[in-house]
Design a protein around this motif. Structure first.
Motif, PDB file in Angstrom:
ATOM      1  N   GLY A 192       0.830  -1.363  -0.134  1.00 20.38           N
ATOM      2  CA  GLY A 192      -0.188   0.036   0.092  1.00 20.38           C
ATOM      3  C   GLY A 192       0.877   1.392  -0.036  1.00 20.38           C
ATOM      4  O   GLY A 192       0.345   2.424   0.411  1.00 20.38           O
ATOM      5  N   TYR A 193       2.079   1.232  -0.595  1.00 24.50           N
ATOM      6  CA  TYR A 193       2.947   2.418  -0.352  1.00 24.50           C
ATOM      7  C   TYR A 193       2.569   2.964  -1.771  1.00 24.50           C
ATOM      8  O   TYR A 193       2.350   2.379  -2.684  1.00 24.50           O
ATOM      9  CB  TYR A 193       4.321   2.211  -0.457  1.00 24.50           C
ATOM     10  N   ILE A 194       2.595   4.484  -1.946  1.00 28.88           N
ATOM     11  CA  ILE A 194       2.188   5.240  -3.253  1.00 28.88           C
ATOM     12  C   ILE A 194       3.596   5.724  -3.505  1.00 28.88           C
ATOM     13  O   ILE A 194       4.368   6.351  -3.004  1.00 28.88           O
ATOM     14  CB  ILE A 194       1.332   6.185  -2.531  1.00 28.88           C
ATOM     15  N   GLN A 195       3.689   5.554  -4.910  1.00 32.70           N
ATOM     16  CA  GLN A 195       5.004   6.065  -5.650  1.00 32.70           C
ATOM     17  C   GLN A 195       4.570   7.439  -5.909  1.00 32.70           C
ATOM     18  O   GLN A 195       3.531   8.015  -6.382  1.00 32.70           O
ATOM     19  CB  GLN A 195       5.110   5.348  -7.149  1.00 32.70           C
ATOM     20  N   GLU A 196       5.866   8.618  -6.113  1.00 27.31           N
ATOM     21  CA  GLU A 196       5.957   9.918  -5.999  1.00 27.31           C
ATOM     22  C   GLU A 196       5.852   9.917  -7.815  1.00 27.31           C
ATOM     23  O   GLU A 196       6.502   9.345  -8.272  1.00 27.31           O
ATOM     24  CB  GLU A 196       7.169  10.533  -5.243  1.00 27.31           C
ATOM     25  N   ASP A 197       5.102  10.637  -8.081  1.00 29.16           N
ATOM     26  CA  ASP A 197       4.731  11.027  -9.502  1.00 29.16           C
ATOM     27  C   ASP A 197       5.123  12.500  -9.727  1.00 29.16           C
ATOM     28  O   ASP A 197       4.437  13.398  -9.473  1.00 29.16           O
ATOM     29  CB  ASP A 197       3.421  10.807 -10.024  1.00 29.16           C
ATOM     30  N   GLU A 198       6.433  12.728 -10.166  1.00 30.35           N
ATOM     31  CA  GLU A 198       7.038  14.139 -10.227  1.00 30.35           C
ATOM     32  C   GLU A 198       6.355  14.886 -11.352  1.00 30.35           C
ATOM     33  O   GLU A 198       6.324  16.237 -11.121  1.00 30.35           O
ATOM     34  CB  GLU A 198       8.425  14.147 -10.475  1.00 30.35           C
ATOM     35  N   GLU A 199       5.641  14.293 -12.156  1.00 27.73           N
ATOM     36  CA  GLU A 199       5.052  15.117 -13.266  1.00 27.73           C
ATOM     37  C   GLU A 199       3.579  15.529 -12.830  1.00 27.73           C
ATOM     38  O   GLU A 199       2.746  16.436 -13.452  1.00 27.73           O
ATOM     39  CB  GLU A 199       4.785  14.148 -14.466  1.00 27.73           C
ATOM     40  N   ASP A 200       2.923  14.724 -11.659  1.00 29.86           N
ATOM     41  CA  ASP A 200       1.666  15.247 -11.185  1.00 29.86           C
ATOM     42  C   ASP A 200       1.903  16.414  -9.851  1.00 29.86           C
ATOM     43  O   ASP A 200       2.214  16.005  -8.841  1.00 29.86           O
ATOM     44  CB  ASP A 200       1.005  14.073 -10.563  1.00 29.86           C
ATOM     45  N   LEU A 201       1.686  17.636 -10.162  1.00 32.79           N
ATOM     46  CA  LEU A 201       2.150  18.784  -9.554  1.00 32.79           C
ATOM     47  C   LEU A 201       1.019  18.984  -8.323  1.00 32.79           C
ATOM     48  O   LEU A 201       1.095  19.565  -7.392  1.00 32.79           O
ATOM     49  CB  LEU A 201       2.281  20.017 -10.093  1.00 32.79           C
ATOM     50  N   THR A 202      -0.076  18.256  -8.333  1.00 33.05           N
ATOM     51  CA  THR A 202      -1.220  18.274  -7.493  1.00 33.05           C
ATOM     52  C   THR A 202      -1.049  17.132  -6.422  1.00 33.05           C
ATOM     53  O   THR A 202      -1.791  17.082  -5.388  1.00 33.05           O
ATOM     54  CB  THR A 202      -2.629  18.063  -8.062  1.00 33.05           C
ATOM     55  N   GLN A 203      -0.135  16.213  -6.703  1.00 29.11           N
ATOM     56  CA  GLN A 203      -0.304  15.118  -5.581  1.00 29.11           C
ATOM     57  C   GLN A 203       0.758  15.444  -4.500  1.00 29.11           C
ATOM     58  O   GLN A 203       1.746  16.075  -4.344  1.00 29.11           O
ATOM     59  CB  GLN A 203       0.923  13.945  -6.192  1.00 29.11           C
ATOM     60  N   VAL A 204      -0.152  14.993  -3.477  1.00 28.53           N
ATOM     61  CA  VAL A 204       0.476  15.577  -1.908  1.00 28.53           C
ATOM     62  C   VAL A 204       0.662  14.344  -0.961  1.00 28.53           C
ATOM     63  O   VAL A 204       1.260  14.249  -0.044  1.00 28.53           O
ATOM     64  CB  VAL A 204      -0.534  16.558  -1.458  1.00 28.53           C
ATOM     65  N   ASP A 205       0.119  13.069  -1.265  1.00 27.52           N
ATOM     66  CA  ASP A 205       0.543  11.617  -0.839  1.00 27.52           C
ATOM     67  C   ASP A 205       1.298  10.944  -1.533  1.00 27.52           C
ATOM     68  O   ASP A 205       0.851  10.414  -2.560  1.00 27.52           O
ATOM     69  CB  ASP A 205      -0.948  11.199  -0.426  1.00 27.52           C
ATOM     70  N   PHE A 206       2.456  10.551  -0.710  1.00 27.11           N
ATOM     71  CA  PHE A 206       3.433   9.470  -1.498  1.00 27.11           C
ATOM     72  C   PHE A 206       4.524   9.084  -0.635  1.00 27.11           C
ATOM     73  O   PHE A 206       4.431   9.795   0.342  1.00 27.11           O
ATOM     74  CB  PHE A 206       4.013  10.277  -2.837  1.00 27.11           C
ATOM     75  N   ASP A 207       4.834   7.912  -0.671  1.00 22.79           N
ATOM     76  CA  ASP A 207       5.671   7.305   0.051  1.00 22.79           C
ATOM     77  C   ASP A 207       7.255   6.747  -0.387  1.00 22.79           C
ATOM     78  O   ASP A 207       7.895   6.610   0.429  1.00 22.79           O
ATOM     79  CB  ASP A 207       4.830   5.793   0.702  1.00 22.79           C
ATOM     80  N   TYR A 208       7.438   6.722  -1.736  1.00 16.40           N
ATOM     81  CA  TYR A 208       8.333   6.270  -2.397  1.00 16.40           C
ATOM     82  C   TYR A 208       8.762   6.953  -3.706  1.00 16.40           C
ATOM     83  O   TYR A 208       7.839   7.445  -4.303  1.00 16.40           O
ATOM     84  CB  TYR A 208       8.767   4.669  -2.233  1.00 16.40           C
TER      85      TYR A 208
END
Length: 343
Positions: A192-208
């Motif tokens: 259930g870990y969430i990958q960081e998406d550097e292209e998604d500027l709205t992403q606020v929840d990520f773990d790796y």
């Protein structure tokens, strides 16, 4: 950002909590505490199960739940019995009842928990339950709570040894230097870990985050990851490649190396003074230091599979490495942290 995990329960004179020889003071866990089992008996329901009969080997979302607790600022205690033998219980004979999954009968009885269960103390009980309520599949499934992660509530006090006090948020760097990041991504995603998406500027929840070899060459003491994971990977100049990681470790960071990644780091002598030698062996498996965090495995490894043991020459930390040929890949694990390098 501080990647270091503290060990406030260490007894006077104890070495670091990640290496052999650590011993904690006895700590009383009061009634109303939550136990998150980490064994294949209590923590084995499928994430979409709707009855007690629907089991799998292990519910990896238990790790995801602990991760979410830490993100919410809820400290988690990691319980491992001092100097225990392999397969010993870490919490013994505590009266408790299940609060999740919801289909379990809420029977209060004495239970014992092996393989390093996690504990949330009573003052954080309500907040931890609230996290469980929102830890849901997407789209939500009204019949599933918290991906069926098993959680028990104590009704009596019990004395335990706490190996580590986990009170920080995780931010994991997954190395793709060798093009094998998917090995570790598969485990993280399943938990259930969430990958960081550097292209998604709205992403606020990520773990790796996936990192490249060039990213790792720019690691330094202030690099804001809690751990770097290095899957199967070799490099022509291991000393130059790994030196920035040494700075990261000495600042309080951590490293998980796997398979050929281990040989890369030990070519630069992180734990040994002379490197490692891989030798074939048909000997029965040994399980040294069974109270070390990374040896909290339920049961034994498969004796039928071919196993290669690593001989560590002049090892400094007292930890052990083992290469195992499994069904699909060979696995060699090394855990490194600042106390390991200092011993």
């Amino acid at each position: 950002c501080s990647p270091e995990v503290v060990a406030p329960y260490a007894a006077p004179g104890s070495p670091g909590a990640d290496i052999p020889g650590y011993f904690a003071v006895d700590t009383v866990i009061p009634p109303g505490s939550l136990i998150i089992p980490m064994d294949n008996t209590f923590q084995s329901h499928k994430i979409d199960a709707t009855s007690d009969a629907d089991h799998s080997w292990f519910n990896l979302r238990a790790y995801g739940y602990v991760k979410e607790l830490r993100k919410a600022g809820i400290p988690v205690e990691w319980v491992i019995k001092n100097f225990k033998a392999k397969d010993d219980f870490d919490i013994e004979n505590v009266s408790c009842f299940p609060v999740n999954p919801p289909f379990l009968p809420s029977t209060t009885q004495s239970r014992s928990f092996p393989y390093a269960p996690f504990v949330v103390l009573p003052q954080f009980h309500d907040d931890a339950i609230a996290v469980l309520d929102i830890f849901q599949p997407s789209p939500p499934n009204a019949n599933v709570r918290g991906f069926n992660v098993a959680v028990y509530e104590t009704t009596t006090s019990v004395t335990v040894n706490i190996r580590q006090h986990l009170n920080n948020r995780q931010y994991i760097a997954v190395s793709d230097a060798g093009g094998n990041a998917d090995i570790h991504q598969a485990f993280l995603d399943a938990a259930g870990y969430i990958q960081e998406d550097e292209e998604d500027l709205t992403q606020v929840d990520f773990d790796y985050k996936l990192v490249s070899g060039d990213d790792i060459l720019n690691f330094q003491a202030s690099t804001c990851f809690t751990v770097l994971t290095e899957p199967h990977f070799s490099v022509g100049n291991p000393e130059a490649y790994t030196e920035p990681v040494r700075d990261f470790l000495n600042s309080g960071g951590n490293l998980l190396g796997e398979c050929e990644g281990i040989e890369t780091y030990e070519s630069a002598h992180f734990l040994t003074s002379a490197g490692i030698i891989v030798e074939g062996s048909n000997d029965v498996h040994d399980y040294p230091n069974p109270d070390v965090p990374y040896v909290q495995m339920d049961g034994n490894l498969n004796e039928v599979k071919e196993v290669l043991f690593l001989i560590l020459e002049s090892i400094h930390s007292g930890m052990f490495l083992m290469k195992v040929f499994g069904l699909h890949s060979q696995v060699l694990i090394l855990i490194l942290c600042k106390p390991c390098l200092e011993k």
